[in-house]
Design a protein around this motif. Structure first.
Motif, PDB file in Angstrom:
ATOM      1  N   ILE A  56       0.837  -1.206   0.000  1.00 65.11           N
ATOM      2  CA  ILE A  56       0.000   0.000   0.000  1.00 65.11           C
ATOM      3  C   ILE A  56       0.874   1.258   0.000  1.00 65.11           C
ATOM      4  O   ILE A  56       0.608   2.211  -0.736  1.00 65.11           O
ATOM      5  CB  ILE A  56      -0.964  -0.017   1.202  1.00 65.11           C
ATOM      6  N   ALA A  57       1.918   1.255   0.819  1.00 60.27           N
ATOM      7  CA  ALA A  57       2.812   2.411   0.874  1.00 60.27           C
ATOM      8  C   ALA A  57       3.516   2.621  -0.467  1.00 60.27           C
ATOM      9  O   ALA A  57       3.657   3.767  -0.927  1.00 60.27           O
ATOM     10  CB  ALA A  57       3.831   2.231   1.990  1.00 60.27           C
ATOM     11  N   ALA A  58       3.949   1.543  -1.100  1.00 64.17           N
ATOM     12  CA  ALA A  58       4.624   1.661  -2.391  1.00 64.17           C
ATOM     13  C   ALA A  58       3.676   2.193  -3.455  1.00 64.17           C
ATOM     14  O   ALA A  58       4.066   3.034  -4.284  1.00 64.17           O
ATOM     15  CB  ALA A  58       5.188   0.306  -2.808  1.00 64.17           C
ATOM     16  N   CYS A  59       2.433   1.736  -3.439  1.00 63.19           N
ATOM     17  CA  CYS A  59       1.446   2.227  -4.411  1.00 63.19           C
ATOM     18  C   CYS A  59       1.136   3.707  -4.179  1.00 63.19           C
ATOM     19  O   CYS A  59       0.997   4.475  -5.139  1.00 63.19           O
ATOM     20  CB  CYS A  59       0.172   1.391  -4.340  1.00 63.19           C
ATOM     21  N   ALA A  60       1.023   4.101  -2.917  1.00 60.20           N
ATOM     22  CA  ALA A  60       0.759   5.506  -2.611  1.00 60.20           C
ATOM     23  C   ALA A  60       1.925   6.382  -3.066  1.00 60.20           C
ATOM     24  O   ALA A  60       1.719   7.454  -3.656  1.00 60.20           O
ATOM     25  CB  ALA A  60       0.510   5.681  -1.119  1.00 60.20           C
ATOM     26  N   PHE A  61       3.144   5.933  -2.820  1.00 59.96           N
ATOM     27  CA  PHE A  61       4.320   6.688  -3.262  1.00 59.96           C
ATOM     28  C   PHE A  61       4.362   6.777  -4.779  1.00 59.96           C
ATOM     29  O   PHE A  61       4.679   7.839  -5.346  1.00 59.96           O
ATOM     30  CB  PHE A  61       5.591   6.031  -2.724  1.00 59.96           C
ATOM     31  N   ALA A  62       4.032   5.681  -5.467  1.00 59.00           N
ATOM     32  CA  ALA A  62       4.027   5.684  -6.931  1.00 59.00           C
ATOM     33  C   ALA A  62       2.971   6.650  -7.462  1.00 59.00           C
ATOM     34  O   ALA A  62       3.209   7.359  -8.453  1.00 59.00           O
ATOM     35  CB  ALA A  62       3.773   4.277  -7.451  1.00 59.00           C
ATOM     36  N   ALA A  63       1.801   6.714  -6.829  1.00 63.05           N
ATOM     37  CA  ALA A  63       0.747   7.630  -7.271  1.00 63.05           C
ATOM     38  C   ALA A  63       1.177   9.083  -7.104  1.00 63.05           C
ATOM     39  O   ALA A  63       0.958   9.914  -8.005  1.00 63.05           O
ATOM     40  CB  ALA A  63      -0.536   7.359  -6.486  1.00 63.05           C
ATOM     41  N   VAL A  64       1.795   9.397  -5.963  1.00 60.02           N
ATOM     42  CA  VAL A  64       2.275  10.762  -5.739  1.00 60.02           C
ATOM     43  C   VAL A  64       3.370  11.109  -6.738  1.00 60.02           C
ATOM     44  O   VAL A  64       3.378  12.203  -7.327  1.00 60.02           O
ATOM     45  CB  VAL A  64       2.769  10.934  -4.285  1.00 60.02           C
ATOM     46  N   LEU A  65       4.296  10.200  -6.959  1.00 59.21           N
ATOM     47  CA  LEU A  65       5.374  10.439  -7.920  1.00 59.21           C
ATOM     48  C   LEU A  65       4.823  10.631  -9.329  1.00 59.21           C
ATOM     49  O   LEU A  65       5.274  11.505 -10.072  1.00 59.21           O
ATOM     50  CB  LEU A  65       6.363   9.280  -7.883  1.00 59.21           C
ATOM     51  N   TYR A  66       3.825   9.849  -9.715  1.00 67.43           N
ATOM     52  CA  TYR A  66       3.208   9.978 -11.035  1.00 67.43           C
ATOM     53  C   TYR A  66       2.569  11.359 -11.187  1.00 67.43           C
ATOM     54  O   TYR A  66       2.715  12.010 -12.223  1.00 67.43           O
ATOM     55  CB  TYR A  66       2.166   8.876 -11.241  1.00 67.43           C
ATOM     56  N   LYS A  67       1.864  11.814 -10.163  1.00 71.94           N
ATOM     57  CA  LYS A  67       1.224  13.135 -10.208  1.00 71.94           C
ATOM     58  C   LYS A  67       2.274  14.245 -10.339  1.00 71.94           C
ATOM     59  O   LYS A  67       2.076  15.214 -11.067  1.00 71.94           O
ATOM     60  CB  LYS A  67       0.377  13.370  -8.952  1.00 71.94           C
ATOM     61  N   VAL A  68       3.379  14.107  -9.624  1.00 74.20           N
ATOM     62  CA  VAL A  68       4.433  15.126  -9.686  1.00 74.20           C
ATOM     63  C   VAL A  68       5.078  15.144 -11.067  1.00 74.20           C
ATOM     64  O   VAL A  68       5.277  16.210 -11.663  1.00 74.20           O
ATOM     65  CB  VAL A  68       5.491  14.882  -8.586  1.00 74.20           C
ATOM     66  N   VAL A  69       5.403  13.985 -11.604  1.00 73.89           N
ATOM     67  CA  VAL A  69       6.094  13.908 -12.893  1.00 73.89           C
ATOM     68  C   VAL A  69       5.194  14.366 -14.033  1.00 73.89           C
ATOM     69  O   VAL A  69       5.665  14.958 -14.999  1.00 73.89           O
ATOM     70  CB  VAL A  69       6.628  12.478 -13.133  1.00 73.89           C
ATOM     71  N   THR A  70       3.893  14.108 -13.942  1.00 76.74           N
ATOM     72  CA  THR A  70       2.987  14.502 -15.020  1.00 76.74           C
ATOM     73  C   THR A  70       2.430  15.911 -14.843  1.00 76.74           C
ATOM     74  O   THR A  70       1.629  16.358 -15.663  1.00 76.74           O
ATOM     75  CB  THR A  70       1.824  13.505 -15.141  1.00 76.74           C
ATOM     76  N   SER A  71       2.839  16.626 -13.819  1.00 76.74           N
ATOM     77  CA  SER A  71       2.389  18.010 -13.651  1.00 76.74           C
ATOM     78  C   SER A  71       3.023  18.879 -14.738  1.00 76.74           C
ATOM     79  O   SER A  71       4.053  18.531 -15.314  1.00 76.74           O
ATOM     80  CB  SER A  71       2.734  18.536 -12.263  1.00 76.74           C
ATOM     81  N   GLY A  72       2.429  20.026 -15.003  1.00 77.75           N
ATOM     82  CA  GLY A  72       2.866  20.897 -16.093  1.00 77.75           C
ATOM     83  C   GLY A  72       4.315  21.315 -16.031  1.00 77.75           C
ATOM     84  O   GLY A  72       5.082  21.081 -16.985  1.00 77.75           O
ATOM     85  N   PRO A  73       4.758  21.947 -14.952  1.00 74.61           N
ATOM     86  CA  PRO A  73       6.155  22.429 -14.917  1.00 74.61           C
ATOM     87  C   PRO A  73       7.196  21.299 -14.994  1.00 74.61           C
ATOM     88  O   PRO A  73       8.217  21.427 -15.683  1.00 74.61           O
ATOM     89  CB  PRO A  73       6.253  23.140 -13.571  1.00 74.61           C
ATOM     90  N   VAL A  74       6.934  20.195 -14.317  1.00 73.03           N
ATOM     91  CA  VAL A  74       7.896  19.089 -14.326  1.00 73.03           C
ATOM     92  C   VAL A  74       7.925  18.434 -15.697  1.00 73.03           C
ATOM     93  O   VAL A  74       9.003  18.108 -16.223  1.00 73.03           O
ATOM     94  CB  VAL A  74       7.568  18.063 -13.216  1.00 73.03           C
TER      95      VAL A  74
END
Length: 90
Positions: A56-74
Protein backbone atom coordinates in the motif's frame (compact mmCIF):
# COMPACT_ATOMS: atom_id res chain seq x y z
CA UNK A 1 27.11 -25.52 22.07
CA UNK A 2 25.44 -24.60 25.34
CA UNK A 3 22.02 -26.01 26.20
CA UNK A 4 20.17 -22.77 26.90
CA UNK A 5 17.39 -24.17 29.04
CA UNK A 6 19.77 -26.17 31.27
CA UNK A 7 21.98 -23.13 31.70
CA UNK A 8 19.09 -20.90 32.75
CA UNK A 9 17.73 -23.52 35.17
CA UNK A 10 21.16 -23.78 36.77
CA UNK A 11 21.71 -27.44 35.90
CA UNK A 12 24.53 -26.72 33.46
CA UNK A 13 27.87 -25.62 34.82
CA UNK A 14 28.89 -22.12 33.74
CA UNK A 15 31.98 -21.88 31.58
CA UNK A 16 35.28 -20.66 32.97
CA UNK A 17 36.84 -17.44 31.71
CA UNK A 18 39.48 -19.17 29.55
CA UNK A 19 37.04 -21.48 27.75
CA UNK A 20 35.38 -20.71 24.40
CA UNK A 21 32.26 -18.65 24.91
CA UNK A 22 33.72 -16.38 27.58
CA UNK A 23 32.76 -16.14 31.22
CA UNK A 24 29.77 -17.91 32.70
CA UNK A 25 27.96 -14.60 33.18
CA UNK A 26 28.30 -13.72 29.51
CA UNK A 27 27.20 -17.18 28.44
CA UNK A 28 24.17 -16.94 30.71
CA UNK A 29 23.34 -13.48 29.33
CA UNK A 30 23.61 -14.63 25.70
CA UNK A 31 21.39 -17.61 26.51
CA UNK A 32 18.81 -15.38 28.19
CA UNK A 33 18.92 -12.94 25.28
CA UNK A 34 18.33 -15.82 22.87
CA UNK A 35 15.33 -17.15 24.82
CA UNK A 36 13.75 -13.72 24.98
CA UNK A 37 13.75 -13.71 21.21
CA UNK A 38 16.33 -11.01 20.56
CA UNK A 39 19.33 -11.32 18.33
CA UNK A 40 19.99 -13.26 15.17
CA UNK A 41 17.44 -15.70 13.84
CA UNK A 42 14.40 -14.15 15.49
CA UNK A 43 12.94 -12.51 12.40
CA UNK A 44 12.25 -15.09 9.73
CA UNK A 45 10.68 -12.52 7.39
CA UNK A 46 7.72 -10.26 6.97
CA UNK A 47 4.23 -11.38 7.82
CA UNK A 48 1.31 -11.00 5.44
CA UNK A 49 0.15 -7.78 7.07
CA UNK A 50 3.62 -6.29 6.71
CA UNK A 51 3.64 -7.19 3.02
CA UNK A 52 0.20 -5.59 2.64
CA UNK A 53 1.27 -2.37 4.36
CA UNK A 54 4.47 -2.23 2.29
CA UNK A 55 2.50 -2.72 -0.92
CA UNK A 56 0.00 0.00 0.00
CA UNK A 57 2.81 2.41 0.87
CA UNK A 58 4.62 1.66 -2.39
CA UNK A 59 1.45 2.23 -4.41
CA UNK A 60 0.76 5.51 -2.61
CA UNK A 61 4.32 6.69 -3.26
CA UNK A 62 4.03 5.68 -6.93
CA UNK A 63 0.75 7.63 -7.27
CA UNK A 64 2.27 10.76 -5.74
CA UNK A 65 5.37 10.44 -7.92
CA UNK A 66 3.21 9.98 -11.04
CA UNK A 67 1.22 13.13 -10.21
CA UNK A 68 4.43 15.13 -9.69
CA UNK A 69 6.09 13.91 -12.89
CA UNK A 70 2.99 14.50 -15.02
CA UNK A 71 2.39 18.01 -13.65
CA UNK A 72 2.87 20.90 -16.09
CA UNK A 73 6.16 22.43 -14.92
CA UNK A 74 7.90 19.09 -14.33
CA UNK A 75 6.73 17.67 -17.65
CA UNK A 76 7.98 20.79 -19.47
CA UNK A 77 11.36 20.56 -17.71
CA UNK A 78 11.73 16.88 -18.57
CA UNK A 79 10.76 17.57 -22.18
CA UNK A 80 13.37 20.31 -22.48
CA UNK A 81 16.06 18.04 -21.04
CA UNK A 82 15.20 15.29 -23.55
CA UNK A 83 15.12 17.77 -26.45
CA UNK A 84 18.54 19.16 -25.48
CA UNK A 85 19.94 15.63 -25.26
CA UNK A 86 18.56 14.71 -28.70
CA UNK A 87 19.90 17.86 -30.34
CA UNK A 88 23.37 17.61 -28.83
CA UNK A 89 26.26 17.79 -31.30
CA UNK A 90 28.77 14.99 -31.16
Amino acid sequence: MVNVRKLLNGSAAPQKSGEPGGSGAWTWMRARWHLLGFGAGRDAGMSTSEYAMGTIAACAFAAVLYKVVTSGPVAAALQSVVEKALHAKF
